[in-house]
Design a protein around this motif. Sequence first.
Motif, PDB file in Angstrom:
ATOM      1  N   ALA A 374      11.537   9.678  87.148  1.00  0.00           N
ATOM      2  CA  ALA A 374      10.932   9.920  88.456  1.00  0.00           C
ATOM      3  C   ALA A 374       9.681  10.772  88.386  1.00  0.00           C
ATOM      4  O   ALA A 374       8.891  10.772  89.339  1.00  0.00           O
ATOM      5  N   ASN A 375       9.462  11.524  87.314  1.00  0.00           N
ATOM      6  CA  ASN A 375       8.286  12.402  87.289  1.00  0.00           C
ATOM      7  C   ASN A 375       7.360  12.158  86.105  1.00  0.00           C
ATOM      8  O   ASN A 375       6.518  12.992  85.795  1.00  0.00           O
ATOM      9  N   VAL A 376       7.499  11.022  85.433  1.00  0.00           N
ATOM     10  CA  VAL A 376       6.544  10.657  84.384  1.00  0.00           C
ATOM     11  C   VAL A 376       5.723   9.472  84.866  1.00  0.00           C
ATOM     12  O   VAL A 376       6.135   8.715  85.762  1.00  0.00           O
ATOM     13  N   VAL A 377       4.548   9.306  84.293  1.00  0.00           N
ATOM     14  CA  VAL A 377       3.645   8.243  84.720  1.00  0.00           C
ATOM     15  C   VAL A 377       4.288   6.885  84.487  1.00  0.00           C
ATOM     16  O   VAL A 377       4.756   6.582  83.375  1.00  0.00           O
ATOM     17  N   GLU A 378       4.358   6.088  85.559  1.00  0.00           N
ATOM     18  CA  GLU A 378       4.942   4.743  85.549  1.00  0.00           C
ATOM     19  C   GLU A 378       6.412   4.747  85.166  1.00  0.00           C
ATOM     20  O   GLU A 378       6.991   3.694  84.881  1.00  0.00           O
ATOM     21  N   GLY A 379       7.030   5.927  85.139  1.00  0.00           N
ATOM     22  CA  GLY A 379       8.458   6.011  84.843  1.00  0.00           C
ATOM     23  C   GLY A 379       8.830   5.551  83.456  1.00  0.00           C
ATOM     24  O   GLY A 379       9.983   5.167  83.204  1.00  0.00           O
ATOM     25  N   GLN A 380       7.894   5.605  82.515  1.00  0.00           N
ATOM     26  CA  GLN A 380       8.127   5.034  81.189  1.00  0.00           C
ATOM     27  C   GLN A 380       8.148   6.121  80.118  1.00  0.00           C
ATOM     28  O   GLN A 380       7.281   6.992  80.073  1.00  0.00           O
ATOM     29  N   PHE A 381       9.179   6.057  79.279  1.00  0.00           N
ATOM     30  CA  PHE A 381       9.245   6.830  78.042  1.00  0.00           C
ATOM     31  C   PHE A 381       9.070   5.848  76.883  1.00  0.00           C
ATOM     32  O   PHE A 381       9.781   4.834  76.805  1.00  0.00           O
ATOM     33  N   ASN A 382       8.137   6.124  76.005  1.00  0.00           N
ATOM     34  CA  ASN A 382       7.859   5.237  74.877  1.00  0.00           C
ATOM     35  C   ASN A 382       8.442   5.843  73.607  1.00  0.00           C
ATOM     36  O   ASN A 382       8.086   6.967  73.227  1.00  0.00           O
ATOM     37  N   TYR A 383       9.331   5.095  72.961  1.00  0.00           N
ATOM     38  CA  TYR A 383      10.030   5.592  71.777  1.00  0.00           C
ATOM     39  C   TYR A 383       9.539   4.860  70.538  1.00  0.00           C
ATOM     40  O   TYR A 383       9.261   3.646  70.564  1.00  0.00           O
ATOM     41  N   THR A 384       9.433   5.595  69.460  1.00  0.00           N
ATOM     42  CA  THR A 384       9.178   5.014  68.147  1.00  0.00           C
ATOM     43  C   THR A 384      10.161   5.637  67.168  1.00  0.00           C
ATOM     44  O   THR A 384      10.532   6.801  67.305  1.00  0.00           O
ATOM     45  N   SER A 385      10.580   4.843  66.191  1.00  0.00           N
ATOM     46  CA  SER A 385      11.532   5.324  65.189  1.00  0.00           C
ATOM     47  C   SER A 385      10.868   5.373  63.831  1.00  0.00           C
ATOM     48  O   SER A 385       9.952   4.585  63.542  1.00  0.00           O
ATOM     49  N   ALA A 386      11.325   6.303  63.008  1.00  0.00           N
ATOM     50  CA  ALA A 386      10.777   6.442  61.659  1.00  0.00           C
ATOM     51  C   ALA A 386      11.139   5.228  60.824  1.00  0.00           C
ATOM     52  O   ALA A 386      12.239   4.674  60.935  1.00  0.00           O
ATOM     53  N   ALA A 387      10.210   4.790  59.998  1.00  0.00           N
ATOM     54  CA  ALA A 387      10.470   3.658  59.105  1.00  0.00           C
ATOM     55  C   ALA A 387      11.528   4.028  58.077  1.00  0.00           C
ATOM     56  O   ALA A 387      11.668   5.198  57.696  1.00  0.00           O
ATOM     57  N   GLN A 388      12.263   3.034  57.644  1.00  0.00           N
ATOM     58  CA  GLN A 388      13.342   3.298  56.690  1.00  0.00           C
ATOM     59  C   GLN A 388      12.803   3.881  55.391  1.00  0.00           C
ATOM     60  O   GLN A 388      13.426   4.755  54.787  1.00  0.00           O
ATOM     61  N   LYS A 389      11.621   3.448  54.964  1.00  0.00           N
ATOM     62  CA  LYS A 389      11.084   3.947  53.692  1.00  0.00           C
ATOM     63  C   LYS A 389      10.666   5.409  53.786  1.00  0.00           C
ATOM     64  O   LYS A 389      10.488   6.061  52.753  1.00  0.00           O
ATOM     65  N   SER A 390      10.510   5.923  55.014  1.00  0.00           N
ATOM     66  CA  SER A 390      10.156   7.333  55.172  1.00  0.00           C
ATOM     67  C   SER A 390      11.381   8.222  55.320  1.00  0.00           C
ATOM     68  O   SER A 390      11.244   9.435  55.467  1.00  0.00           O
ATOM     69  N   ARG A 391      12.561   7.635  55.287  1.00  0.00           N
ATOM     70  CA  ARG A 391      13.794   8.410  55.371  1.00  0.00           C
ATOM     71  C   ARG A 391      14.346   8.581  53.951  1.00  0.00           C
ATOM     72  O   ARG A 391      14.804   7.625  53.336  1.00  0.00           O
ATOM     73  N   HIS A 392      14.275   9.794  53.471  1.00  0.00           N
ATOM     74  CA  HIS A 392      14.676  10.053  52.093  1.00  0.00           C
ATOM     75  C   HIS A 392      16.180  10.284  52.010  1.00  0.00           C
ATOM     76  O   HIS A 392      16.777  10.881  52.909  1.00  0.00           O
ATOM     77  N   THR A 393      16.748   9.821  50.926  1.00  0.00           N
ATOM     78  CA  THR A 393      18.187   9.992  50.687  1.00  0.00           C
ATOM     79  C   THR A 393      18.481  11.034  49.620  1.00  0.00           C
ATOM     80  O   THR A 393      19.638  11.378  49.395  1.00  0.00           O
ATOM     81  N   ALA A 394      17.442  11.501  48.936  1.00  0.00           N
ATOM     82  CA  ALA A 394      17.601  12.546  47.919  1.00  0.00           C
ATOM     83  C   ALA A 394      16.289  13.328  47.840  1.00  0.00           C
ATOM     84  O   ALA A 394      15.224  12.822  48.211  1.00  0.00           O
ATOM     85  N   VAL A 395      16.386  14.560  47.358  1.00  0.00           N
ATOM     86  CA  VAL A 395      15.216  15.432  47.297  1.00  0.00           C
ATOM     87  C   VAL A 395      15.212  16.185  45.969  1.00  0.00           C
ATOM     88  O   VAL A 395      16.263  16.671  45.523  1.00  0.00           O
ATOM     89  N   HIS A 396      14.038  16.281  45.345  1.00  0.00           N
ATOM     90  CA  HIS A 396      13.815  17.175  44.211  1.00  0.00           C
ATOM     91  C   HIS A 396      13.072  18.404  44.748  1.00  0.00           C
ATOM     92  O   HIS A 396      11.912  18.306  45.149  1.00  0.00           O
ATOM     93  N   VAL A 397      13.747  19.533  44.755  1.00  0.00           N
ATOM     94  CA  VAL A 397      13.163  20.770  45.274  1.00  0.00           C
ATOM     95  C   VAL A 397      12.793  21.655  44.089  1.00  0.00           C
ATOM     96  O   VAL A 397      13.667  22.066  43.321  1.00  0.00           O
ATOM     97  N   ARG A 398      11.509  21.948  43.961  1.00  0.00           N
ATOM     98  CA  ARG A 398      11.040  22.811  42.874  1.00  0.00           C
ATOM     99  C   ARG A 398      10.977  24.253  43.375  1.00  0.00           C
ATOM    100  O   ARG A 398      10.394  24.522  44.430  1.00  0.00           O
ATOM    101  N   TYR A 399      11.560  25.155  42.586  1.00  0.00           N
ATOM    102  CA  TYR A 399      11.565  26.568  42.938  1.00  0.00           C
ATOM    103  C   TYR A 399      11.526  27.403  41.662  1.00  0.00           C
ATOM    104  O   TYR A 399      11.706  26.876  40.551  1.00  0.00           O
ATOM    105  N   ILE A 400      11.274  28.700  41.801  1.00  0.00           N
ATOM    106  CA  ILE A 400      11.236  29.607  40.654  1.00  0.00           C
ATOM    107  C   ILE A 400      12.649  30.142  40.420  1.00  0.00           C
ATOM    108  O   ILE A 400      13.240  30.766  41.305  1.00  0.00           O
ATOM    109  N   ASP A 401      13.175  29.899  39.234  1.00  0.00           N
ATOM    110  CA  ASP A 401      14.560  30.238  38.922  1.00  0.00           C
ATOM    111  C   ASP A 401      14.610  31.530  38.095  1.00  0.00           C
ATOM    112  O   ASP A 401      14.183  31.543  36.940  1.00  0.00           O
TER     113      ASP A 401
END
Length: 946
Positions: A374-401
């Motif tokens: 009721a209070n947005v222009v044309e009553g529309q919310f536009n959604y976009t989803s992240a691509a599957q290739k941008s969703r990581h399933t594992a991470v290599h985190v480099r830190y000082i040990d």
Amino acid sequence: MGKGKKKAKTPREAQDNLKSNQQLSIIDLLCEGQIEGPANGLQNVFLNDTPIQAPDGSYNFKGVEIEWTSGTQSQAPLESFPATENEVPVNLEVKASTPIVRTITDPNIDRVRVTVGVQSLSSTDNKGNINRTSVSMAIQIGTGHMWETVKTVDLIDKKTRSQYLTSVILDDLPPKPFNIRVVRRTQDSTSSLLVNNTLWSSYTEIYDTKFSYPNTAVVGLKFDSSQFSGVPRRNYLIKGMILKVPDNYDPETREYKGFWSGNFKLAWTNNPAWIFYDILTNTRYGMGNRIGQFGVDKFALYTIAQYCDQLVDDGFGGKEPRFTCNCYITEQRQAYDVIHDLCSIFRAMPIWDGTQYTAVMDRPSDPVAIYANANVVEGQFNYTSAAQKSRHTAVHVRYIDPNNNWETTTEYVADDELIKRFGLNVAQIDAFGCTSRGQAHRVGKWLIQTEKLETQTVTFSIGREGIRHLPGDIIGIADNDFSGTTIGGRILEANSSTITLDRDIDIKNMKSAYLSVTDTNMQLQKVKIQAQVKPNQIVLENSVSVDEYSVWGLYDNKIKPRLFKAIAIAENSEGTYSITALQHEPKKEEIVDNGAKFEAESNTIFGWSIPPVEQLQAEIIPESDLYQVRLSWSTPRTIQNLKFEVKIYRDDKLVSREIVANTEYYISDLQQGKFSATVRGVGGEDGRLGDETTIAFSILPPAKPSGLVLTPSAFNIAIRPVMTAVSSLGTQFEFYKGATRAEVEEQTNYLGRAMSLTDVDCTPDTEYWYGVNAVNVVGRSEMYIANTRTLVAENGAGGLFRIQTDDGKFPTNDTATQMFYREFGFYPARDTTLIIYSVDAAGKVSHSEARLYNGAQWIEPKMFIDGDLIATETIRGDRLIAGTEINAPTIRGGNINVNDRFIVDENGSATINYRNGNAGTIMKDGTIKIFDETGALVVQIGNLEV
């Protein structure tokens, strides 16, 4: 051999009599001052990665002197370093034909130290003896074309197998610039038997001036250079710069005491919030000249600092601060990059709010605004989803040990379920300022959970309401189109606690229903709904002061506005504002920091989630020498194109994986072994996976029963087998009876197959033996045998008795009592049942009549069936065998209620309920309605107007 005699002699080698003995003096600049100082004395000063002092107090190097300054403005020079030196390496061989020349140009030089020597020095005669020899060099100073010898280095009758260096000091220097030349006075060797190569190692420019190095922390080292082959690497573990911290804060204990007035004190800390504040406000190396101390929101950073100091699991069973910063900033960089690196430590985004610089953290917080169609222009919310290739399933985190000699180490963080679903997709991250493995693991886990849970971005345009919050604030999106029902709109009228809305709403669960509104003070309030008097009118528990046409949002159980984090606000040309926001999951913090697990909420009535697999069963069916298993299961609801993934494991190894459309699955050609089956739902269009349900079964002969529980009475014995081993599917028991153990082993008196059994063909005060085999479709186990004795029958004991006659008719009262006494030796007691029966020529019962003794006479019971029986109360009979098939009778009239889950009323309408009490399926008057667990209608079949 010759005829003469000769005496053999071993060649000899003269002893070395040259040995370098130099002291190395080094001044290292540590960092900007003022600093706290070395973390643990000489134990944290490293030469070539080896600490000067070991943890036990012993020393790894001899003759080491160390002196340091903390970096104040008025600090004194280092006392043990009266001069400043600059060593310039040369490292060239000096030949008699080619002297080496270097030029001194610095006018401030007071003295020069020249270091020369030999690579090795020895001579060998014709007999193989290694002897001493001599070599000579001259150090000359030249101005123009004239050279003057000022020092000589004469090594007379000397020998060394290794490099030898010696130094000379040139004190009386000519005006600058001038040249220094090293000349070899001894002729070059032309034979391999004479080794006397000379070299010029370096020269050192000496300034007879003491420097205090104001605002710079420095450390001076002196040690015997003979312990190293060259200048060693130096590393120092220090507590770094002293910063401004709140005056009620103890950096050692990380405690905040009492109320903070906004004043600071100086102390060392590795809390990243106060390091961030120091970079923004320091005028010497930070942004203080541009921002100033009043241009930073210190009270917001105070809250962030407390959050950083909270203790979380370190991964090793202990606790550690959530975020710390231990870093060197060693080069000049763009302020934007440095600030963002510091904010990344505590998951924050730096922003300028128009008056001050502040930071907004990615952590749970209350929404500050609600936006609806009721209070947005044309009553529309536009959604976009992240691509599957941008969703990581594992991470290599480099830190000082710290446990790896303060070297860079990689921490691997992965989500196994995501890897199974999407495959391995690894991200590379540098954890800025991180020296904790636990913190590095949380960095990687935060990235994975963010990309897993916060996949959507929403953009919309709005009027001036869009500038009432800042980037980083949490907002609620009440999108009626997304939720599938009305959860947002505008307020038409507000009269105390009675609110009239601009549209009808359907509240499913009044107990958990709330209305979110923005009051006249621009504060978002969430008030419980007390009643709904009209489809568009509700009564709140508390009165609120709101303006007409302000926005409202409805919270109804799990259907509610979704949370997003505003990340950008831009002004459009037509006077509107465009807002971009990222999906926000408040439970992410608990998942990352505390390892909690939650179910994702859909916030919609549409059944997008995969239904769980329930009532998974496995039935083994023999198939010649091999076996097959029938798996069957059910789901509480269904969705379009729902399929099921079935995995079969044998001895924990995957042997089969299939995708099926039905709720049953046959597995053929199975050999004996231990198996498990896992079934989960699969979304047909997008491949979404549901939760797994697992059942274990085995195709093996059953184990031998571990015992028998025998419960005797006067006329019957209850037999219950005991199995301590895991029994396979379909396991039952075969029962045998005998007067002796040998008779049981012969298995001549078979009682039947059941899970438990009661033997009523017993005589009082008599010993009986029983044997039990466990049996399934694969085979049978060994027999377990036990014995017991029935109780002594006393006058008054009841029971079930049978007497065979010619006609099977029950005699008169007295005749029956006398017949009972003659047959059994005692008179009947109350509740004794007597059956008179006859048999035909084939040995089958042809006629029977039964009576119950009430203590005075034999009476005919209200119901007595010597055969098949269906009853709702206690069933007493000759033998009761579990697992037999029972056919239901035709039921006319009344209703059926099975644990309030399955209900059929007198009109034939049927209702199937969820465990929470909400209706799942209703079949009535030619219409079928299917609801989800929240009570929202999902499917309707038949008359759609009902």
